[in-house]
Design a protein around this motif. Structure first.
Motif, PDB file in Angstrom:
ATOM      1  N   THR A   1       2.824 -10.081  13.830  1.00  0.00           N
ATOM      2  CA  THR A   1       2.596 -10.044  12.392  1.00  0.00           C
ATOM      3  C   THR A   1       1.890  -8.596  12.034  1.00  0.00           C
ATOM      4  O   THR A   1       2.399  -7.922  11.204  1.00  0.00           O
ATOM      5  N   ALA A   2       0.973  -8.501  12.672  1.00  0.00           N
ATOM      6  CA  ALA A   2       0.158  -7.052  12.749  1.00  0.00           C
ATOM      7  C   ALA A   2       1.241  -5.819  12.921  1.00  0.00           C
ATOM      8  O   ALA A   2       1.210  -4.985  12.038  1.00  0.00           O
ATOM      9  N   LEU A   3       2.099  -5.845  13.764  1.00  0.00           N
ATOM     10  CA  LEU A   3       3.011  -4.613  14.138  1.00  0.00           C
ATOM     11  C   LEU A   3       4.102  -4.884  13.030  1.00  0.00           C
ATOM     12  O   LEU A   3       4.583  -3.487  12.494  1.00  0.00           O
ATOM     13  N   ALA A   4       4.580  -5.945  12.304  1.00  0.00           N
ATOM     14  CA  ALA A   4       5.466  -6.067  11.375  1.00  0.00           C
ATOM     15  C   ALA A   4       4.776  -5.270  10.068  1.00  0.00           C
ATOM     16  O   ALA A   4       5.437  -4.562   9.365  1.00  0.00           O
ATOM     17  N   CYS A   5       3.235  -5.579  10.104  1.00  0.00           N
ATOM     18  CA  CYS A   5       2.552  -4.652   8.873  1.00  0.00           C
ATOM     19  C   CYS A   5       2.743  -3.173   8.970  1.00  0.00           C
ATOM     20  O   CYS A   5       3.202  -2.577   8.162  1.00  0.00           O
ATOM     21  N   LEU A   6       2.846  -2.794  10.171  1.00  0.00           N
ATOM     22  CA  LEU A   6       3.007  -1.336  10.550  1.00  0.00           C
ATOM     23  C   LEU A   6       4.274  -0.648   9.986  1.00  0.00           C
ATOM     24  O   LEU A   6       4.623   0.357   9.571  1.00  0.00           O
ATOM     25  N   VAL A   7       5.318  -1.594  10.511  1.00  0.00           N
ATOM     26  CA  VAL A   7       6.638  -0.979  10.368  1.00  0.00           C
ATOM     27  C   VAL A   7       7.177  -1.236   8.797  1.00  0.00           C
ATOM     28  O   VAL A   7       7.337  -0.258   8.342  1.00  0.00           O
ATOM     29  N   ALA A   8       6.375  -2.327   7.952  1.00  0.00           N
ATOM     30  CA  ALA A   8       6.751  -2.303   6.803  1.00  0.00           C
ATOM     31  C   ALA A   8       5.820  -1.142   6.022  1.00  0.00           C
ATOM     32  O   ALA A   8       6.303  -0.790   4.900  1.00  0.00           O
TER      33      ALA A   8
ATOM     34  N   ARG B   1      12.902  -7.964  12.238  1.00  0.00           N
ATOM     35  CA  ARG B   1      12.758  -7.352  13.469  1.00  0.00           C
ATOM     36  C   ARG B   1      11.799  -7.613  14.478  1.00  0.00           C
ATOM     37  O   ARG B   1      11.899  -7.544  15.893  1.00  0.00           O
ATOM     38  N   LEU B   2      10.691  -8.439  13.834  1.00  0.00           N
ATOM     39  CA  LEU B   2       9.674  -8.854  15.016  1.00  0.00           C
ATOM     40  C   LEU B   2       9.779 -10.306  15.189  1.00  0.00           C
ATOM     41  O   LEU B   2       8.885 -11.201  15.482  1.00  0.00           O
ATOM     42  N   GLY B   3      10.787 -11.040  14.667  1.00  0.00           N
ATOM     43  CA  GLY B   3      10.977 -12.489  14.669  1.00  0.00           C
ATOM     44  C   GLY B   3      10.278 -13.268  13.924  1.00  0.00           C
ATOM     45  O   GLY B   3       9.879 -14.267  14.434  1.00  0.00           O
ATOM     46  N   LEU B   4       9.811 -12.736  12.683  1.00  0.00           N
ATOM     47  CA  LEU B   4       8.841 -13.520  11.944  1.00  0.00           C
ATOM     48  C   LEU B   4       9.574 -13.999  10.665  1.00  0.00           C
ATOM     49  O   LEU B   4       8.687 -14.632  10.019  1.00  0.00           O
ATOM     50  N   ASP B   5      10.821 -14.126  10.558  1.00  0.00           N
ATOM     51  CA  ASP B   5      11.568 -14.359   9.173  1.00  0.00           C
ATOM     52  C   ASP B   5      11.398 -16.125   9.582  1.00  0.00           C
ATOM     53  O   ASP B   5      11.171 -16.763  10.663  1.00  0.00           O
ATOM     54  N   GLY B   6      12.131 -16.722   8.756  1.00  0.00           N
ATOM     55  CA  GLY B   6      12.289 -18.181   8.717  1.00  0.00           C
ATOM     56  C   GLY B   6      10.901 -18.862   8.862  1.00  0.00           C
ATOM     57  O   GLY B   6      10.287 -18.579   7.948  1.00  0.00           O
ATOM     58  N   ARG B   7      10.893 -19.818   9.508  1.00  0.00           N
ATOM     59  CA  ARG B   7       9.640 -20.893   9.284  1.00  0.00           C
ATOM     60  C   ARG B   7       8.262 -20.102   9.424  1.00  0.00           C
ATOM     61  O   ARG B   7       7.352 -20.521   8.827  1.00  0.00           O
TER      62      ARG B   7
ATOM     63  N   THR C   1       0.991  -1.152   0.107  1.00  0.00           N
ATOM     64  CA  THR C   1       0.247   0.107  -0.095  1.00  0.00           C
ATOM     65  C   THR C   1       0.912   1.395   0.125  1.00  0.00           C
ATOM     66  O   THR C   1       0.308   2.169  -0.171  1.00  0.00           O
ATOM     67  N   VAL C   2       2.117   1.079   0.350  1.00  0.00           N
ATOM     68  CA  VAL C   2       3.148   2.429   0.359  1.00  0.00           C
ATOM     69  C   VAL C   2       4.194   2.022  -0.503  1.00  0.00           C
ATOM     70  O   VAL C   2       5.193   2.721  -0.487  1.00  0.00           O
ATOM     71  N   GLY C   3       4.252   0.923  -1.305  1.00  0.00           N
ATOM     72  CA  GLY C   3       5.493   0.670  -2.445  1.00  0.00           C
ATOM     73  C   GLY C   3       6.623   0.251  -1.458  1.00  0.00           C
ATOM     74  O   GLY C   3       7.661   0.471  -1.944  1.00  0.00           O
ATOM     75  N   ALA C   4       6.219  -0.269  -0.231  1.00  0.00           N
ATOM     76  CA  ALA C   4       7.738  -0.869   0.446  1.00  0.00           C
ATOM     77  C   ALA C   4       8.450  -1.896  -0.614  1.00  0.00           C
ATOM     78  O   ALA C   4       7.951  -2.585  -1.159  1.00  0.00           O
ATOM     79  N   ARG C   5       9.700  -1.678  -0.287  1.00  0.00           N
ATOM     80  CA  ARG C   5      10.713  -2.778  -0.934  1.00  0.00           C
ATOM     81  C   ARG C   5      10.853  -3.912  -0.250  1.00  0.00           C
ATOM     82  O   ARG C   5      10.655  -4.152   0.669  1.00  0.00           O
ATOM     83  N   ASP C   6      11.364  -4.992  -0.954  1.00  0.00           N
ATOM     84  CA  ASP C   6      11.676  -6.211  -0.482  1.00  0.00           C
ATOM     85  C   ASP C   6      12.319  -6.294   0.822  1.00  0.00           C
ATOM     86  O   ASP C   6      12.181  -6.877   1.690  1.00  0.00           O
ATOM     87  N   ASP C   7      13.698  -5.319   0.811  1.00  0.00           N
ATOM     88  CA  ASP C   7      14.575  -5.201   1.932  1.00  0.00           C
ATOM     89  C   ASP C   7      13.734  -4.724   3.213  1.00  0.00           C
ATOM     90  O   ASP C   7      14.141  -5.189   4.153  1.00  0.00           O
ATOM     91  N   GLU C   8      12.651  -3.942   2.790  1.00  0.00           N
ATOM     92  CA  GLU C   8      11.921  -3.187   3.996  1.00  0.00           C
ATOM     93  C   GLU C   8      11.292  -4.380   4.639  1.00  0.00           C
ATOM     94  O   GLU C   8      11.096  -4.426   5.797  1.00  0.00           O
ATOM     95  N   ILE C   9      10.513  -5.142   3.701  1.00  0.00           N
ATOM     96  CA  ILE C   9       9.795  -6.044   4.264  1.00  0.00           C
ATOM     97  C   ILE C   9      10.480  -7.247   5.080  1.00  0.00           C
ATOM     98  O   ILE C   9      10.101  -7.598   6.171  1.00  0.00           O
ATOM     99  N   ALA C  10      11.618  -7.539   4.547  1.00  0.00           N
ATOM    100  CA  ALA C  10      12.346  -8.601   5.270  1.00  0.00           C
ATOM    101  C   ALA C  10      12.740  -7.995   6.517  1.00  0.00           C
ATOM    102  O   ALA C  10      12.820  -8.755   7.400  1.00  0.00           O
ATOM    103  N   ALA C  11      13.249  -6.864   6.604  1.00  0.00           N
ATOM    104  CA  ALA C  11      13.678  -5.998   7.740  1.00  0.00           C
ATOM    105  C   ALA C  11      12.815  -5.983   8.922  1.00  0.00           C
ATOM    106  O   ALA C  11      12.790  -6.156  10.007  1.00  0.00           O
TER     107      ALA C  11
END
Length: 165
Positions: A142-149, A119-125, A105-115
């Motif tokens: 997950t909802a907080l990661a959406c705010l960050v991204a 940051r919220l411990g949602l990477d990996g499995r 919705t804001v055009g975030a980049r892949d690296d921003e999404i991954a970061a």
């Protein structure tokens, strides 16, 4: 921003014909964390929804991030992240798909999404799990990661300690 990021002066918000918020005055500067306390029905959620540009200002002055909410409610919405009682996630999508959806919705980049996810411990499995299989805490993260991204400049968290309904 040199002035307050949120400034409400004698704000009134009406839901239907009922004044759900009457005479609210608050000033929040960048970097401040504010806790709103009060009994159920006191208007805490209404105040947050008004600051997010989701409710009209019936009377008073309301400015968020320099946007006058009397006539710029839609313009402030991309800059404000509101996490309400419910997480706003799609249960059939994975953690990563949810974060990508909201980040788009804001055009975030892949690296921003991954970061944001890392940051919220949602990477990996966890990234590949459907949200419906998450614990309440994982779904909230997950909802907080959406705010960050989404690059939200102001975070409005309504009962952030509570699990989703």
């Amino acid at each position: 921003m040199s002035g307050p990021v949120i400034e409400l002066v004698d704000v009134v918000a009406v839901l239907g014909r009922f004044p759900a918020l009457a005479g609210a005055t608050i000033s929040v500067r960048q970097g401040e964390i504010v806790l709103l306390r009060g009994p159920n029905g006191a208007g805490k959620t209404t105040l947050l929804r008004l600051c997010a540009g989701l409710l009209p200002v019936a009377r008073g002055r309301a400015v968020v991030l320099g946007y006058d909410l009397a006539d710029q409610r839609a313009a402030v919405r991309p800059h404000v992240g509101l996490l309400g009682h419910r997480n706003g996630l799609y249960l059939d999508l994975t953690v990563e798909e949810n974060v990508r959806f909201w980040a788009a919705t804001v055009g975030a980049r892949d690296d921003e999404i991954a970061a944001a996810m890392a940051r919220l411990g949602l990477d990996g499995r966890l990234a590949e799990l459907p949200v419906r299989r998450l614990s309440a805490g994982q779904a909230r993260r997950t909802a907080l990661a959406c705010l960050v991204a989404r690059r939200a400049r102001v975070w409005l968290l309504d009962e952030p300690h509570a699990g989703p309904a």
